[in-house]
Scaffold this motif. Structure first.
Motif, PDB file in Angstrom:
ATOM      1  N   LEU A 191      -3.747 -65.519  21.721  1.00  0.00           N
ATOM      2  CA  LEU A 191      -3.570 -64.168  20.997  1.00  0.00           C
ATOM      3  C   LEU A 191      -3.418 -62.982  21.923  1.00  0.00           C
ATOM      4  O   LEU A 191      -4.129 -62.871  22.842  1.00  0.00           O
ATOM      5  CB  LEU A 191      -4.705 -63.879  19.911  1.00  0.00           C
ATOM      6  N   PRO A 192      -2.326 -62.177  21.542  1.00  0.00           N
ATOM      7  CA  PRO A 192      -1.552 -62.356  20.653  1.00  0.00           C
ATOM      8  C   PRO A 192      -0.325 -63.280  20.978  1.00  0.00           C
ATOM      9  O   PRO A 192      -0.111 -63.547  22.210  1.00  0.00           O
ATOM     10  CB  PRO A 192      -0.815 -61.017  20.470  1.00  0.00           C
TER      11      PRO A 192
ATOM     12  N   TYR B  79      -1.896 -62.626  15.072  1.00  0.00           N
ATOM     13  CA  TYR B  79      -2.761 -61.833  15.714  1.00  0.00           C
ATOM     14  C   TYR B  79      -4.399 -62.013  14.903  1.00  0.00           C
ATOM     15  O   TYR B  79      -4.292 -62.774  14.042  1.00  0.00           O
ATOM     16  CB  TYR B  79      -2.617 -60.283  15.377  1.00  0.00           C
TER      17      TYR B  79
ATOM     18  N   CYS C 242      -4.208 -57.636  20.879  1.00  0.00           N
ATOM     19  CA  CYS C 242      -3.180 -57.528  19.736  1.00  0.00           C
ATOM     20  C   CYS C 242      -3.206 -56.116  19.424  1.00  0.00           C
ATOM     21  O   CYS C 242      -2.195 -55.591  19.033  1.00  0.00           O
ATOM     22  CB  CYS C 242      -3.969 -58.319  18.475  1.00  0.00           C
TER      23      CYS C 242
ATOM     24  N   CYS D  64      -9.142 -58.935  17.952  1.00  0.00           N
ATOM     25  CA  CYS D  64      -8.317 -59.410  19.469  1.00  0.00           C
ATOM     26  C   CYS D  64      -7.788 -57.960  19.884  1.00  0.00           C
ATOM     27  O   CYS D  64      -7.126 -57.152  19.507  1.00  0.00           O
ATOM     28  CB  CYS D  64      -6.964 -60.049  18.847  1.00  0.00           C
TER      29      CYS D  64
ATOM     30  N   ASP E 146       4.287 -62.218  14.467  1.00  0.00           N
ATOM     31  CA  ASP E 146       3.190 -61.868  15.112  1.00  0.00           C
ATOM     32  C   ASP E 146       1.882 -62.415  14.867  1.00  0.00           C
ATOM     33  O   ASP E 146       1.480 -61.943  13.649  1.00  0.00           O
ATOM     34  CB  ASP E 146       3.283 -60.269  15.092  1.00  0.00           C
TER      35      ASP E 146
ATOM     36  N   GLN F 242      -0.634 -54.473  21.550  1.00  0.00           N
ATOM     37  CA  GLN F 242       0.852 -55.107  21.298  1.00  0.00           C
ATOM     38  C   GLN F 242       1.220 -54.162  20.155  1.00  0.00           C
ATOM     39  O   GLN F 242       2.613 -54.017  19.810  1.00  0.00           O
ATOM     40  CB  GLN F 242       0.645 -56.476  20.756  1.00  0.00           C
TER      41      GLN F 242
END
Length: 89
Positions: free
Chosen positions: A56-57, A9, A16, A13, A7, A19
């Motif tokens: 990102l992500p 990140y 992110c 972000c 992942d 997510q």
């Protein structure tokens, strides 16, 4: 077969943060069938460069044979599950 979800990140972000709960839920439900490796691109630029992460992500699913799937942007659980299964998790 070892399956890893990387992942990529950054703390700044926004997507992110969207997510994160998806990944946490997936990790809990799949109970050790794959490993999650979080990579903070601000602190680990060399790793981000190695995987050519530009947005990102970014989520990368790998197994012993290499990269199986790469997702850019917020990715839904179903798509991640399909990729994890095809990676052998």
């Amino acid at each position: 077969m070892t399956v890893t979800l990387k992942d990529f990140y950054a703390d700044w972000c926004g997507p992110c943060k969207t997510q994160d709960p998806i990944l946490e839920e997936l990790e809990n439900d799949w109970d050790g069938r794959f490993e999650v490796e979080k990579v903070n691109v601000d602190e680990q630029q060399d790793v981000a460069n190695e995987y050519q992460v530009r947005s990102l992500p970014t989520l990368i699913i790998e197994n012993d044979d290499g990269i199986v799937e790469r997702f850019v942007g917020v990715t839904q659980r179903e798509d991640l599950e399909d990729a994890l299964e095809s990676a052998g998790a």
